[in-house]
Structure formats: C-alpha cells, structure tokens
Write an enzyme that holds these catalytic residues in place. Structure first.
Site, mmCIF file in Angstrom:
data_model
loop_
_atom_site.group_PDB
_atom_site.id
_atom_site.type_symbol
_atom_site.label_atom_id
_atom_site.label_comp_id
_atom_site.label_asym_id
_atom_site.label_seq_id
_atom_site.Cartn_x
_atom_site.Cartn_y
_atom_site.Cartn_z
ATOM 1 C CG ASP A 244 -1.956 -1.049 1.222
ATOM 2 O OD1 ASP A 244 -1.938 -1.890 0.301
ATOM 3 O OD2 ASP A 244 -2.805 -1.053 2.132
ATOM 4 C CG HIS B 165 2.777 -8.900 -0.215
ATOM 5 N ND1 HIS B 165 2.167 -10.053 0.223
ATOM 6 C CD2 HIS B 165 2.381 -7.928 0.659
ATOM 7 C CE1 HIS B 165 1.449 -9.799 1.304
ATOM 8 N NE2 HIS B 165 1.563 -8.500 1.591
ATOM 9 C CB SER C 47 9.702 2.778 5.124
ATOM 10 O OG SER C 47 11.027 3.171 4.833
#
Length: 409
Positions: free
Chosen positions: A191, A267, A378
């Site tokens: 995200d 991911h 981050s």
C-alpha cells in the site's frame, strides 16, 4: 561649623557605602555569568532569623552542554520542516504545482545531526512493551483516528488482541482484502502513494519530480554476473547499460511511499528469483514526500536493503528504504539481516549471496508472496529491466494498494 563637618562626613560615608555596594553587585554579576558559562561557583549562604539558608549553585542549574544545544537546534529545525511539509501537502491537494527547493549542505548536515538512529532504536523497544489490556483500545484507537487506519481490512479487528504496538503495526489482512491482479506482469508490492515512475535516464533516478539520485550510489557496485545469470557487459558501458542484459530493453523505476497508516508488509511484485542482498547502513531521515522533494539523494543517505535478481525480461531489484522510527527492516527469508545497528562505517555495505553450491537458483518468489515488513511507514523502490513497450498504469501522487497493477507489456 561642627554641624557642616558632620554633614560632610555623613555624605562621604554614604558615597563610600554606595560605591562598595556597586562593586559588590558588579563582582556578583560577573561571578554568576562566569559560573554559567565556564565553572560552577560555590553555593552562597544567607542568614534568616539566625538560620543558615543554602542556595543551589547557579552553574549546576543553568549549565549548557553542546549535546543539548545540538539536539534542541536539530529537533526544532526538524519540527519547522514538518510544518513546511504540511503546507506543501495542502498546496498539492489544491492542484498547485510546488517549486523544487533543495536543501543546502549545512541543512542536510544539521538534519543528520539529529540522533534519528538512537530514537528509532528507542521507538523499536517501546513498540515491544506489552500494554495492559485496558489500555490497548484507547492507544490503538488514537493511532487509527490520527492516521486513518481501516481496521475492517485486518484479519483480527479486536484491538485487545494486539499485545503491543509492534504487533498492531504488523497486523495481517483478510485474504480477500487485497486481491492480486493476474492480468498485469508487475503489481504494487505494498500500500502507499506513488511518488514517481518512468524510465531511468543518464544513470539518474527521480525520487520525486525534479529531484534525482545516482543509480550507482543507490544500488552500489555491480554484482558478479555469475550470481545474477547475466551476460558480461562491455567494460566501457555506463552502469545503467551494464544492468540491461537484453538488446532493445530499457531500465524502469517506481517509487512507493508507505505512510504510517498504511499496511506495513510488502510482497513480491512479480515472479522472479532473488539472488543477492546488499545492506547499506546509514541515516534514518524522514522519507515523506516533502523531505524527498527537499533533500537530493535522500534514498542514498538512508539505510536500505537492496534485493537483486532477475525475472523473465532480465534484471530486477526491490529496495526497502528505512526512515525515522523505521530502523527495523525485515526480510522473511533472510535471518542473517540485522538493521539499525548501534555503530556502522559511513559508506559501507554488507553483501550476502543466496546462490550457493547447493542452491544455484537463489530464492524463487511468486507474485503476491509475502516478502518482508517495516515497523512503520517507509519507501519501496523498484528498478527493473523490461522491453521498450512496457507501460505503467499510474499517475504521480495517486494512492495504490498492494496487488493492484503497476504496469504491463
């Protein structure tokens, strides 16, 4: 005549007393100033109703130390920049283009003087402290309200389930919350917000529009071709050309910023093989869009973990960039990785190969497979090789979620 002499004597006595008082005050003033700046003066004693009253030494109360001045100055300046970043965000929301204003060398040095690595380690330890059951809901609810977290997507919605802040930050999602796009070759690994994307040109990568960093400084020296299954590039080629393994291909990049309220795991963005890990210890400056627009080569200053390998079109890399309060970067299949160590050598990096005599292929990753996590928000940077007809399905500044398409052929 006697009266006149008496009056003159009294006046002389008063002048002498006044002069003595002035000298005493001047002496006391100088003593106090000297004590504040250089040394601790002895404590003074007063008498009140025949009882001694001792005062604390002035220097002990007001003594200034360089470390305190440095932290106060650096922290105040960082707070001022946060306020400036907020104003820039408001202008962006109104559609007003913000001119680029880069930080000078002394501003960068001042920002780096703030002990962000120490603060990040302290924050990491605080995250591990188990909260009382009665306190969990108020604390997590405040965080949810502040950063707009959608707990309906969490695998466990009950806030009492998370024993500490670390577990709450690393919460898992419901399986159906992030469907993985099967129609496009590259998906978003997390995200976040798209800061920039496009082709790499002249060995420079844009962290935001108009602000670049060096491709070689970011990735480090080229890795042995035997590890990456690459053909040997001519020695005279640029660093960018050496990464491109197939004729007619180009090098592309995409920068995704994860805010504190975003899902903190990342991911695999495609089917690929990870063959090498390079860890750069470094600073832990903020990586929010305002700071990325302000500090040139911000991602090269900060601590980062570079995973490199190959996919069906050639070179592929994913880099997890650390930030303030995000010193901990975890890669699930790499148990030897330790980030945000108390000490490190400036400009150093640590290499680790996943290629061995027993494993010639490295670590195979499937699109959408769990890869790693941050402790807070981050940045993820993708740099990869693809044919010239590769197209991004993005626009700068848009919000994106893990599993959504980044681009395809």
């Amino acid at each position: 005549m006697a009266a006149a002499v008496a009056r003159g004597g009294v006046a002389a006595l008063r002048r002498s007393s006044l002069l003595t008082s002035c000298k005493f005050l001047i002496h006391e003033n100088l003593s106090v100033r000297t004590g504040i700046l250089w040394k601790q003066p002895p404590s003074r004693t007063f008498f009140s109703d025949r009882k001694k009253l001792h005062t604390a030494p002035v220097g002990q109360v007001f003594r200034l130390r360089p470390f305190h001045v440095l932290v106060a100055t650096g922290g105040g300046y960082a707070g001022y920049k946060k306020y400036e970043d907020y104003k820039l965000e408001q202008l962006e929301k109104r559609g007003i283009e913000v001119p680029v204003k880069l930080a000078s060398e002394w501003e960068v040095a001042l920002y780096k003087s703030v002990p962000t690595r120490l603060l990040s380690r302290a924050w990491g330890r605080l995250n591990q402290v188990e909260l009382p059951t009665w306190l969990r809901k108020p604390v997590y609810s405040l965080y949810i309200w502040t950063f707009g977290v959608n707990m309906k997507e969490a695998a466990v919605e009950d806030l009492h389930h998370y024993r500490n802040l670390s577990e709450f930050f690393r919460r898992k999602l419901k399986p159906q919350a992030r469907p993985v796009c099967c129609l496009h070759s590259v998906i978003s690994p997390s995200d976040g917000k798209i800061l920039n994307f496009g082709q790499v040109k002249n060995c420079e990568v844009e962290q935001v529009k108009g602000v670049t960093y060096s491709l070689e400084s970011f990735l480090g020296p080229r890795i042995c071709t035997e590890e990456l299954h690459f053909s040997q590039a001519p020695p005279g080629n640029s660093f960018q050309q050496q990464l491109v393994t197939k004729e007619g291909n180009e090098l592309y990049h995409c920068v995704i910023y994860l805010a504190p309220g975003d899902y903190h795991c990342f991911h695999s963005p495609t089917d690929w093989r990870v063959s090498h890990r390079r860890h750069f210890p470094g600073s832990l400056m903020s990586v929010n869009p305002g700071v990325a627009r302000w500090i040139k080569e911000l991602f090269c200053h900060n601590e980062r973990v570079v995973l490199t390998g190959d996919w069906k079109h050639g070179f592929f890399s994913l880099t997890a960039v650390g930030a303030t309060n995000v010193g901990s970067i975890r890669i699930y299949f790499d148990q030897d990785l330790h980030t945000n160590s108390p000490s490190y050598s400036k400009g150093s990096y640590n290499d680790f190969s996943f290629i061995s005599n027993n494993n010639k292929e490295g670590i195979p990753m499937r699109k959408g497979e769990h890869l790693g996590e941050f402790n807070l928000g981050s940045t993820i940077v993708l740099i990869f090789e693809a044919p010239k007809d590769f197209k991004f399905h993005l626009k700068a500044g848009q919000k994106i979620r893990f599993g959504e398409a980044l681009g395809s052929l």
